[in-house]
Design an enzyme around this catalytic site. Structure first.
Site, PDB file in Angstrom:
ATOM      1  N   GLU A  93       0.830  -1.207   0.000  1.00 24.53           N
ATOM      2  CA  GLU A  93       0.000   0.000   0.000  1.00 24.53           C
ATOM      3  C   GLU A  93       0.866   1.259   0.000  1.00 24.53           C
ATOM      4  O   GLU A  93       0.528   2.249  -0.645  1.00 24.53           O
ATOM      5  CB  GLU A  93      -0.972  -0.031   1.183  1.00 24.53           C
ATOM      6  N   GLU A 144      -4.118  -9.719   2.742  1.00 24.19           N
ATOM      7  CA  GLU A 144      -5.102  -9.528   3.804  1.00 24.19           C
ATOM      8  C   GLU A 144      -6.250 -10.529   3.765  1.00 24.19           C
ATOM      9  O   GLU A 144      -6.694 -10.997   4.824  1.00 24.19           O
ATOM     10  CB  GLU A 144      -5.659  -8.086   3.753  1.00 24.19           C
TER      11      GLU A 144
END
Length: 184
Positions: free
Chosen positions: A36, A56
């Site tokens: 990210e 995730e």
């Protein structure tokens, strides 16, 4: 944590466009939040030994730090969907092929290559670099023939043409010397 940290998101760069160019230098595993961060940067240099990915979903959560918002803007939607829904790692060759990173180099060259990119950018007029970055991001979802896109470009050009740097650049070129940017 500074007072505006929460507004700007994790690391201070996730939720707000930063005017200055951001370059990620990736060595090792940059999974989840690391990816990210890479996606929040403008450019990225990655080690041939590094790995990106949004794992995730393998842990019952989602990439809520901007990964799901940015990934499909960087790579084709079907590839972004596969990466986000499988949580599979993205090796350097794939990251380069899909445009997630600008360069893949040996581990010992990552920082030097990132600094070289930074220096190449820093040689240019800072206000023009910042305006170019803003226009590129703002126009990214607009058709290039749309009036709104041209307004973004024309407005930025109008502002830049009134700067001291816009006068210095052509003068330095004509005088065959390096420009002395004032940032104004």
């Amino acid at each position: 944590i500074g007072p505006d940290q929460h507004e700007r998101g994790f690391g201070g760069i996730m939720k707000r466009l930063i005017d200055k160019p951001l370059i990620a230098a990736v060595n090792g595993y940059a999974l989840g939040g690391g990816t990210e961060f890479v996606l929040a940067c403008d450019l990225a240099v990655m080690s041939a030994d590094a790995t990106l990915g949004l794992p995730e979903v393998r842990h019952g959560i989602i990439a809520a730090g901007g990964g799901l918002l940015r990934l499909s803007r960087r790579i084709p939607l079907s590839i972004a969907l596969e990466a986000a829904m499988t949580g599979a790692p993205i090796p350097p060759e794939e990251a380069l092929r899909w445009g997630l990173v600008n360069r893949v180099v040996p581990a010992e060259q990552v920082l030097g290559t990132a600094l070289d990119l930074a220096n190449r950018i820093a040689r240019n007029a800072p206000l023009a670099v910042q305006a170019s970055k803003r226009v590129l991001y703002q126009a990214a979802t607009l058709p290039d023939w749309a009036d709104e896109a041209w307004k973004l470009s024309d407005d930025a050009a109008r502002v830049i043409m009134r700067t001291a740097d816009a006068k210095e650049g052509p003068r330095a070129f004509a005088e065959k010397r390096k420009p002395n940017w004032a940032g104004r």
